[in-house]
Design a protein around this motif. Structure first.
Motif, PDB file in Angstrom:
ATOM      1  N   GLU A 228       0.829  -1.209   0.000  1.00  0.00           N
ATOM      2  CA  GLU A 228       0.000   0.000   0.000  1.00  0.00           C
ATOM      3  C   GLU A 228       0.865   1.263   0.000  1.00  0.00           C
ATOM      4  O   GLU A 228       0.577   2.227  -0.716  1.00  0.00           O
ATOM      5  N   ASP A 232       1.253   4.075  -3.172  1.00  0.00           N
ATOM      6  CA  ASP A 232       1.080   5.518  -3.008  1.00  0.00           C
ATOM      7  C   ASP A 232       2.312   6.268  -3.529  1.00  0.00           C
ATOM      8  O   ASP A 232       2.186   7.313  -4.170  1.00  0.00           O
ATOM      9  N   ARG A 235       2.178   6.362  -7.281  1.00  0.00           N
ATOM     10  CA  ARG A 235       1.245   7.377  -7.777  1.00  0.00           C
ATOM     11  C   ARG A 235       1.935   8.742  -7.855  1.00  0.00           C
ATOM     12  O   ARG A 235       1.739   9.489  -8.829  1.00  0.00           O
ATOM     13  N   ASP A 247      -1.600   2.032 -13.231  1.00  0.00           N
ATOM     14  CA  ASP A 247      -1.798   2.343 -11.819  1.00  0.00           C
ATOM     15  C   ASP A 247      -1.838   1.042 -11.020  1.00  0.00           C
ATOM     16  O   ASP A 247      -2.486   0.066 -11.428  1.00  0.00           O
ATOM     17  N   LYS A 249      -3.124   0.757  -7.986  1.00  0.00           N
ATOM     18  CA  LYS A 249      -4.243   0.726  -7.047  1.00  0.00           C
ATOM     19  C   LYS A 249      -5.257  -0.369  -7.365  1.00  0.00           C
ATOM     20  O   LYS A 249      -5.729  -1.062  -6.451  1.00  0.00           O
ATOM     21  N   ARG A 253      -6.313  -3.371  -4.730  1.00  0.00           N
ATOM     22  CA  ARG A 253      -7.677  -3.722  -4.304  1.00  0.00           C
ATOM     23  C   ARG A 253      -7.984  -5.189  -4.597  1.00  0.00           C
ATOM     24  O   ARG A 253      -8.641  -5.867  -3.794  1.00  0.00           O
TER      25      ARG A 253
END
Length: 376
Positions: A228, A232, A235, A247, A249, A253
């Motif tokens: 995680e 970040d 990004r 990306d 992310k 998920r």
């Protein structure tokens, strides 16, 4: 003579091969060491050239700002500069307009400066450098004999110079991208999940207590937290580089959903299946465990530019399991089960079907990721 030379050559080649392998396995850390060294030397030279009063703090700032990846360096630099600027302005103004010649007065100014900044840092971690900066601004004049506002000004300049050099080095000297680190962390996560899945589904045939299930899944939580953080940082890199890299992310998920599947499977597998069911379901569950674990491992390899895996073997094993469950229900064997055993049985079936949906999503994401990488 030739035999002696050959033996001597072999004895030297083994340590060399070991050293080469160790360096390759730690190439990210070695790059960081090179960047920190370059940033230190460059900052020191610029500080002398620009006659910065406190060269020590400029160099220390560059060392602190040089992080494992560019994304982390960006975040650390921005947060450190914001904290330094806020701490310098606040403490500098208080010291400039509040008398503090006597010791008691100085202690009062120190308390009024540090207290609110420490509270702010606790609420907003990006201001964690503010209390430290306030101490520097208030105590540095006792060493350098400059006014508080001038001390605050130079403190900001020192941090700006050290941070700028650290970012420059992070961009151009053996840059290490958080995106690549994130892909490696995701591949490692998939391997951890594969191992956990094998051991959890083995609990359908052999007893697993709650402590053992927790230990099996113990490594996944910290690895997920690390991923995680890296996502970040990646990004931030995409913004800095104006990059079109995929990306991370959505992948994060998706991995989180797979982790939830493992939690449900762990609850269902905390006790073995009933005796009459174990012999008939164990072979298909073993096939499901091995095929799903292999798919997860191969999906991790696919992130590192390997061929994408197939779900055919897992789906065949899942279909065999579902057919056997249907046969057991048709024979009426589920009617004699205790409520607790029946809940575990159908809870396991639900978890495996949910895992199937998430693995299909992982296969689609891997295919899209491979296409994006090929276009780049």
């Amino acid at each position: 003579m030739n035999a002696i030379i050959t033996s001597f050559s072999n004895s030297l080649s083994k340590p060399w091969r070991w050293l080469t392998a160790a360096m390759l396995s730690r190439r990210v850390e070695l790059r960081l060491a090179v960047r920190v060294t370059v940033a230190t030397l460059l900052t020191y030279a610029l500080s002398l050239l620009l006659h910065v009063p406190q060269v020590l703090w400029t160099v220390l700032t560059a060392v602190v700002m040089s992080q494992l990846s560019l994304g982390k360096s960006l975040k650390t630099t921005v947060d450190y500069f914001i904290g330094t600027l806020g701490g310098a302005v606040y403490s500098g103004l208080i010291a400039a307009f509040t008398p503090h010649d006597a010791e008691l007065e100085f202690m009062t100014v120190l308390a009024v400066s540090i207290g609110p900044l420490a509270f702010l840092a606790a609420v907003k971690p990006q201001f964690s450098a503010a209390p430290f900066t306030a101490v520097m601004v208030l105590l540095a004049p006792t060493i350098t004999h400059v006014p508080p506002l001038e001390s605050a000004f130079f403190r900001v300049i020192e941090v700006a110079l050290g941070g700028a050099v650290a970012l420059f080095v992070s961009f151009f000297v053996l840059p290490s991208r958080a995106h690549h680190l994130g892909i490696e962390a995701a591949a490692n996560m998939l391997r951890l999940m594969a191992g956990a899945l094998r051991r959890l589904l083995a609990g359908c045939a052999e007893p697993l207590d709650v402590a053992t299930v927790g230990k099996i899944q113990g490594d996944i939580g910290p690895a997920m937290s690390r991923l995680e953080i890296i996502a970040d940082e990646a990004r931030r890199e995409r913004v800095a580089y104006f990059s079109s890299e995929p990306d991370l992310k959505p992948l994060l998920r998706l991995l989180l959903r797979v982790r939830h599947d493992l939690v449900i499977i762990g609850r269902a597998a905390v006790a073995p299946l009933p005796d009459g069911f174990r012999a008939r379901l164990a072979p298909s569950i073993a096939r499901i465990a091995e095929s799903a674990a292999r798919f997860l491992e191969e999906s991790g390899d696919a992130l590192l530019r390997r061929p994408a895996p197939s779900l055919v073997e897992f789906e065949a094993a899942l279909n065999a399991y579902e057919a056997e469950i249907a046969a057991l229900r048709q024979e009426g064997l589920t009617r004699s089960l205790p409520i607790e055993a029946l809940e575990r049985l159908f809870g396991l079936a639900f978890a495996l079907e949910q895992l199937h949906q998430d693995l299909k999503e992982l296969a689609r994401w891997s295919a899209d990721f491979a296409q994006a990488q090929a276009r780049r």
